[in-house]
Design a protein around this motif. Structure first.
Motif, PDB file in Angstrom:
ATOM      1  N   MET A   1      46.874  15.082  11.552  1.00 14.02           N
ATOM      2  CA  MET A   1      46.238  15.651  12.725  1.00 14.02           C
ATOM      3  C   MET A   1      46.689  17.108  12.879  1.00 14.02           C
ATOM      4  N   ALA A   2      45.748  17.971  13.138  1.00 13.42           N
ATOM      5  CA  ALA A   2      46.062  19.388  13.325  1.00 13.42           C
ATOM      6  C   ALA A   2      46.860  19.564  14.614  1.00 13.42           C
ATOM      7  N   ARG A   3      47.798  20.467  14.561  1.00 15.59           N
ATOM      8  CA  ARG A   3      48.656  20.721  15.715  1.00 15.59           C
ATOM      9  C   ARG A   3      48.116  21.882  16.510  1.00 15.59           C
ATOM     10  N   SER A   4      48.242  21.788  17.821  1.00 17.44           N
ATOM     11  CA  SER A   4      47.814  22.885  18.690  1.00 17.44           C
ATOM     12  C   SER A   4      48.718  24.088  18.473  1.00 17.44           C
ATOM     13  N   ARG A   5      48.115  25.261  18.496  1.00 20.66           N
ATOM     14  CA  ARG A   5      48.845  26.519  18.342  1.00 20.66           C
ATOM     15  C   ARG A   5      48.459  27.450  19.475  1.00 20.66           C
ATOM     16  N   PHE A   6      49.411  28.310  19.836  1.00 22.42           N
ATOM     17  CA  PHE A   6      49.125  29.348  20.806  1.00 22.42           C
ATOM     18  C   PHE A   6      48.402  30.485  20.102  1.00 22.42           C
ATOM     19  N   ARG A   7      47.437  31.072  20.787  1.00 19.72           N
ATOM     20  CA  ARG A   7      46.735  32.244  20.280  1.00 19.72           C
ATOM     21  C   ARG A   7      46.479  33.179  21.453  1.00 19.72           C
ATOM     22  N   GLY A   8      46.678  34.462  21.219  1.00 16.42           N
ATOM     23  CA  GLY A   8      46.374  35.460  22.229  1.00 16.42           C
ATOM     24  C   GLY A   8      47.603  35.989  22.944  1.00 16.42           C
ATOM     25  N   SER A   9      47.333  36.839  23.913  1.00 15.87           N
ATOM     26  CA  SER A   9      48.399  37.431  24.724  1.00 15.87           C
ATOM     27  C   SER A   9      47.851  37.642  26.130  1.00 15.87           C
ATOM     28  N   GLU A  10      48.749  37.770  27.080  1.00 15.84           N
ATOM     29  CA  GLU A  10      48.367  37.906  28.490  1.00 15.84           C
ATOM     30  C   GLU A  10      49.507  38.573  29.235  1.00 15.84           C
ATOM     31  N   GLU A  11      49.167  39.432  30.170  1.00 13.92           N
ATOM     32  CA  GLU A  11      50.158  39.973  31.094  1.00 13.92           C
ATOM     33  C   GLU A  11      49.931  39.310  32.441  1.00 13.92           C
ATOM     34  N   VAL A  12      51.016  38.808  33.051  1.00 10.62           N
ATOM     35  CA  VAL A  12      50.913  38.110  34.334  1.00 10.62           C
ATOM     36  C   VAL A  12      51.946  38.667  35.308  1.00 10.62           C
ATOM     37  N   LYS A  13      51.693  38.436  36.577  1.00 11.69           N
ATOM     38  CA  LYS A  13      52.610  38.876  37.630  1.00 11.69           C
ATOM     39  C   LYS A  13      53.788  37.910  37.743  1.00 11.69           C
ATOM     40  N   VAL A  14      54.930  38.446  38.146  1.00 15.22           N
ATOM     41  CA  VAL A  14      56.119  37.649  38.451  1.00 15.22           C
ATOM     42  C   VAL A  14      56.351  37.799  39.946  1.00 15.22           C
ATOM     43  N   ASP A  15      56.409  36.665  40.678  1.00 12.53           N
ATOM     44  CA  ASP A  15      56.631  36.785  42.121  1.00 12.53           C
ATOM     45  C   ASP A  15      58.121  36.906  42.431  1.00 12.53           C
ATOM     46  N   ALA A  16      58.457  37.076  43.695  1.00 14.66           N
ATOM     47  CA  ALA A  16      59.838  37.313  44.118  1.00 14.66           C
ATOM     48  C   ALA A  16      60.768  36.140  43.792  1.00 14.66           C
ATOM     49  N   LYS A  17      60.205  34.935  43.642  1.00 13.63           N
ATOM     50  CA  LYS A  17      61.011  33.759  43.305  1.00 13.63           C
ATOM     51  C   LYS A  17      61.112  33.538  41.800  1.00 13.63           C
ATOM     52  N   GLY A  18      60.529  34.456  41.012  1.00 15.43           N
ATOM     53  CA  GLY A  18      60.600  34.333  39.557  1.00 15.43           C
ATOM     54  C   GLY A  18      59.556  33.411  38.965  1.00 15.43           C
ATOM     55  N   ARG A  19      58.512  33.123  39.727  1.00 14.20           N
ATOM     56  CA  ARG A  19      57.448  32.247  39.228  1.00 14.20           C
ATOM     57  C   ARG A  19      56.397  33.069  38.499  1.00 14.20           C
ATOM     58  N   VAL A  20      55.977  32.550  37.358  1.00 15.80           N
ATOM     59  CA  VAL A  20      54.877  33.162  36.609  1.00 15.80           C
ATOM     60  C   VAL A  20      53.812  32.096  36.385  1.00 15.80           C
ATOM     61  N   SER A  21      52.555  32.486  36.530  1.00 18.42           N
ATOM     62  CA  SER A  21      51.459  31.566  36.246  1.00 18.42           C
ATOM     63  C   SER A  21      51.239  31.541  34.742  1.00 18.42           C
ATOM     64  N   ILE A  22      51.274  30.346  34.185  1.00 17.38           N
ATOM     65  CA  ILE A  22      51.016  30.190  32.753  1.00 17.38           C
ATOM     66  C   ILE A  22      49.502  30.127  32.591  1.00 17.38           C
ATOM     67  N   PRO A  23      48.901  31.076  31.845  1.00 18.82           N
ATOM     68  CA  PRO A  23      47.449  31.031  31.652  1.00 18.82           C
ATOM     69  C   PRO A  23      47.006  29.664  31.112  1.00 18.82           C
ATOM     70  N   ALA A  24      45.843  29.207  31.563  1.00 15.72           N
ATOM     71  CA  ALA A  24      45.342  27.872  31.223  1.00 15.72           C
ATOM     72  C   ALA A  24      45.324  27.617  29.722  1.00 15.72           C
ATOM     73  N   LYS A  25      44.929  28.623  28.918  1.00 21.00           N
ATOM     74  CA  LYS A  25      44.865  28.408  27.467  1.00 21.00           C
ATOM     75  C   LYS A  25      46.242  28.079  26.893  1.00 21.00           C
ATOM     76  N   PHE A  26      47.307  28.603  27.495  1.00 15.50           N
ATOM     77  CA  PHE A  26      48.659  28.307  27.043  1.00 15.50           C
ATOM     78  C   PHE A  26      49.149  26.971  27.587  1.00 15.50           C
TER      79      PHE A  26
END
Length: 169
Positions: A1-26
């Motif tokens: 079975m083929a394994r899922s791989r990450f592809r692409g790049s994204e810049e996201v905001k970091v909030d004051a509590k250190g939370r980052v939204s993980i883009p859906a594709k990731f």
């Protein structure tokens, strides 16, 4: 079975509590590579912060970490290689989860370690994601060209891959 791989790049905001939204594709890759993930459960991952000269964090899928664990366990106990790898991938790592809102909390000590403030840059690396401060990533990107000294400008990057042996007729 083929394994899922990450592809692409994204810049996201970091909030004051250190939370980052993980883009859906990731997020989908983390979910697909976590055998315990299912409806209502949170996808797990491992954050590796490495040695003191690392300027990034590396987010590994659970499947990727299982492979790394297996390869480390095959090294001789007490060997310099095993000690180094155990130090990096066990001692300088944390298992965590993506929350129900698709966010990952990056502790302050990890943000400080890589100089992360109000934004984070994610770049795919096959079975892991690297997280950089945008400034550190730009500096690292420039240094990549020096890694392959004989690579001519304009050459096809796939030429760096070794050729598979040709099947005999």
């Amino acid at each position: 079975m083929a394994r899922s791989r990450f592809r692409g790049s994204e810049e996201v905001k970091v909030d004051a509590k250190g939370r980052v939204s993980i883009p859906a594709k990731f997020r989908r890759v983390f979910e697909a590579c976590d055998d315990d993930w299912g409806t209502g459960k949170r996808a797990r991952l491992v954050i590796v912060f490495g040695t003191r000269d690392w300027k990034h964090l590396q987010l590994f899928t659970m499947q990727a970490m299982e492979e790394i664990d297996q390869q480390i366990s095959e090294l001789p106990r007490g060997s310099a290689e095993r000690n180094l790898l155990e130090n990096i991938y066990y001692g300088h790592a944390e298992e965590t989860e993506i929350d129900n809102d698709g966010r990952l909390v990056l502790p302050q000590k990890l943000r400080d370690r890589i100089g992360l403030s109000d934004s984070a840059f994610f770049i795919s690396s096959g079975d892991s994601l690297k997280v950089w401060s945008p400034t550190n990533y730009e500096a690292q990107e420039s240094a990549l060209e020096d890694l392959v000294p004989n690579f001519e400008p304009g050459a096809d990057p796939l030429s760096l891959l070794s050729s598979a042996p040709k099947a005999e007729a």
